[in-house]
Design an enzyme around this catalytic site. Sequence first.
Site, PDB file in Angstrom:
ATOM      1  N   ASP A  35      25.402  42.185  52.068  1.00 45.97           N
ATOM      2  CA  ASP A  35      25.505  43.193  51.022  1.00 45.97           C
ATOM      3  C   ASP A  35      25.693  44.552  51.683  1.00 45.97           C
ATOM      4  O   ASP A  35      25.291  44.757  52.831  1.00 45.97           O
ATOM      5  CB  ASP A  35      24.244  43.213  50.146  1.00 45.97           C
ATOM      6  CG  ASP A  35      24.492  43.816  48.776  1.00 45.97           C
ATOM      7  OD1 ASP A  35      24.518  43.057  47.784  1.00 45.97           O
ATOM      8  OD2 ASP A  35      24.674  45.056  48.689  1.00 45.97           O
ATOM      9  N   ASP A  61      30.484  45.796  54.148  1.00 47.22           N
ATOM     10  CA  ASP A  61      31.367  46.388  53.150  1.00 47.22           C
ATOM     11  C   ASP A  61      32.594  45.487  53.092  1.00 47.22           C
ATOM     12  O   ASP A  61      33.425  45.489  54.008  1.00 47.22           O
ATOM     13  CB  ASP A  61      31.765  47.808  53.557  1.00 47.22           C
ATOM     14  CG  ASP A  61      32.650  48.497  52.514  1.00 47.22           C
ATOM     15  OD1 ASP A  61      33.229  47.804  51.656  1.00 47.22           O
ATOM     16  OD2 ASP A  61      32.769  49.736  52.567  1.00 47.22           O
ATOM     17  N   ASN A  88      30.721  37.045  45.875  1.00 46.44           N
ATOM     18  CA  ASN A  88      30.138  37.614  44.666  1.00 46.44           C
ATOM     19  C   ASN A  88      30.202  39.140  44.616  1.00 46.44           C
ATOM     20  O   ASN A  88      30.127  39.730  43.543  1.00 46.44           O
ATOM     21  CB  ASN A  88      28.674  37.146  44.572  1.00 46.44           C
ATOM     22  CG  ASN A  88      27.897  37.835  43.486  1.00 46.44           C
ATOM     23  OD1 ASN A  88      28.178  37.655  42.299  1.00 46.44           O
ATOM     24  ND2 ASN A  88      26.909  38.639  43.877  1.00 46.44           N
ATOM     25  N   TYR A 159      38.505  46.843  35.714  1.00 45.83           N
ATOM     26  CA  TYR A 159      37.639  45.719  36.074  1.00 45.83           C
ATOM     27  C   TYR A 159      38.254  44.402  35.618  1.00 45.83           C
ATOM     28  O   TYR A 159      38.292  43.418  36.373  1.00 45.83           O
ATOM     29  CB  TYR A 159      36.261  45.916  35.444  1.00 45.83           C
ATOM     30  CG  TYR A 159      35.278  44.820  35.766  1.00 45.83           C
ATOM     31  CD1 TYR A 159      34.671  44.753  37.019  1.00 45.83           C
ATOM     32  CD2 TYR A 159      34.955  43.850  34.818  1.00 45.83           C
ATOM     33  CE1 TYR A 159      33.765  43.752  37.318  1.00 45.83           C
ATOM     34  CE2 TYR A 159      34.050  42.840  35.105  1.00 45.83           C
ATOM     35  CZ  TYR A 159      33.457  42.797  36.358  1.00 45.83           C
ATOM     36  OH  TYR A 159      32.568  41.798  36.657  1.00 45.83           O
ATOM     37  N   LYS A 163      39.465  41.088  37.904  1.00 42.52           N
ATOM     38  CA  LYS A 163      38.947  39.728  37.747  1.00 42.52           C
ATOM     39  C   LYS A 163      40.055  38.745  37.378  1.00 42.52           C
ATOM     40  O   LYS A 163      40.004  37.570  37.773  1.00 42.52           O
ATOM     41  CB  LYS A 163      37.830  39.712  36.703  1.00 42.52           C
ATOM     42  CG  LYS A 163      36.582  40.467  37.152  1.00 42.52           C
ATOM     43  CD  LYS A 163      36.013  39.910  38.455  1.00 42.52           C
ATOM     44  CE  LYS A 163      34.713  40.569  38.851  1.00 42.52           C
ATOM     45  NZ  LYS A 163      34.137  39.990  40.093  1.00 42.52           N
ATOM     46  N   THR A 194      21.458  41.791  34.440  1.00 39.88           N
ATOM     47  CA  THR A 194      21.458  42.462  35.741  1.00 39.88           C
ATOM     48  C   THR A 194      21.812  43.927  35.545  1.00 39.88           C
ATOM     49  O   THR A 194      22.271  44.341  34.466  1.00 39.88           O
ATOM     50  CB  THR A 194      22.507  41.844  36.686  1.00 39.88           C
ATOM     51  OG1 THR A 194      23.826  42.137  36.189  1.00 39.88           O
ATOM     52  CG2 THR A 194      22.348  40.326  36.796  1.00 39.88           C
TER      53      THR A 194
END
Length: 252
Positions: A35, A61, A88, A159, A163, A194
Amino acid sequence: MLNDKVVLVTGAAGGIGRATAVAAAREGARVAVADLNLEGARETALLITDAGGSAIAMRTDISVPGDVRAMVGAVLDRYGRLDGAFNNAAIAQWQCGAASAKIGDIGEDAFARIMQVNVTGTWLCMRAELEHMSRNGGGAIVNASSISGLVGRAGSGAYSASKHAINGLTKTAAIEYAASDIRVNAVCPGFIDTVFVSSSLATRGDALLASVPMHRLGQPEEVAELVVWLLSDRARYITGSLQGVDGGFMAG
């Protein structure tokens, strides 16, 4: 389900990534936790090792090619191989100052950043993973897509585009690498509890939940269970699929 396998999870400092790393370890995997947030990645790794599992944490990154090469190299140095990966890591529009912006109102920098992380970053990870898996007998990759990769959603143009692109990468890689015994699938979560959906909840929480037939948010663990299964040999005839985890959203 993952005994003796080595699994890499990006974006694993929290949320779906953390839940998947923990679930993979519970199922017997040795887990590499990556991460941009190193402290969060270390916390995830500690959850695993405190429970008796094996994990390493690293700051990565995914939009930087050198970081991605170093990430996969660290996995191989520690564990000697890579059997599965959950790509992810991603960012949302609100993280780029473009929350709920229409396509004509998204700034160039925000659009470019979303594409650089979500699309280029995922591709960089796939490239490094596929290179190793192709030479070492195969493996399984799961990419994190979204319901926004299946339909258009107002206020999420950049976004959603990112995707949709990940879905294309997933399907194409599944075809190209099937003969190398590498399976590539994607999960398409709906509204999961989340911080990633916090902006949407703050602005239109009631309407959002009303659009979900189950009338609740999903939990990160509910996505993690599917990812772990897709990484396992139990899903050995499944590749190129886009698997929904959305409480019935896409059925509407």
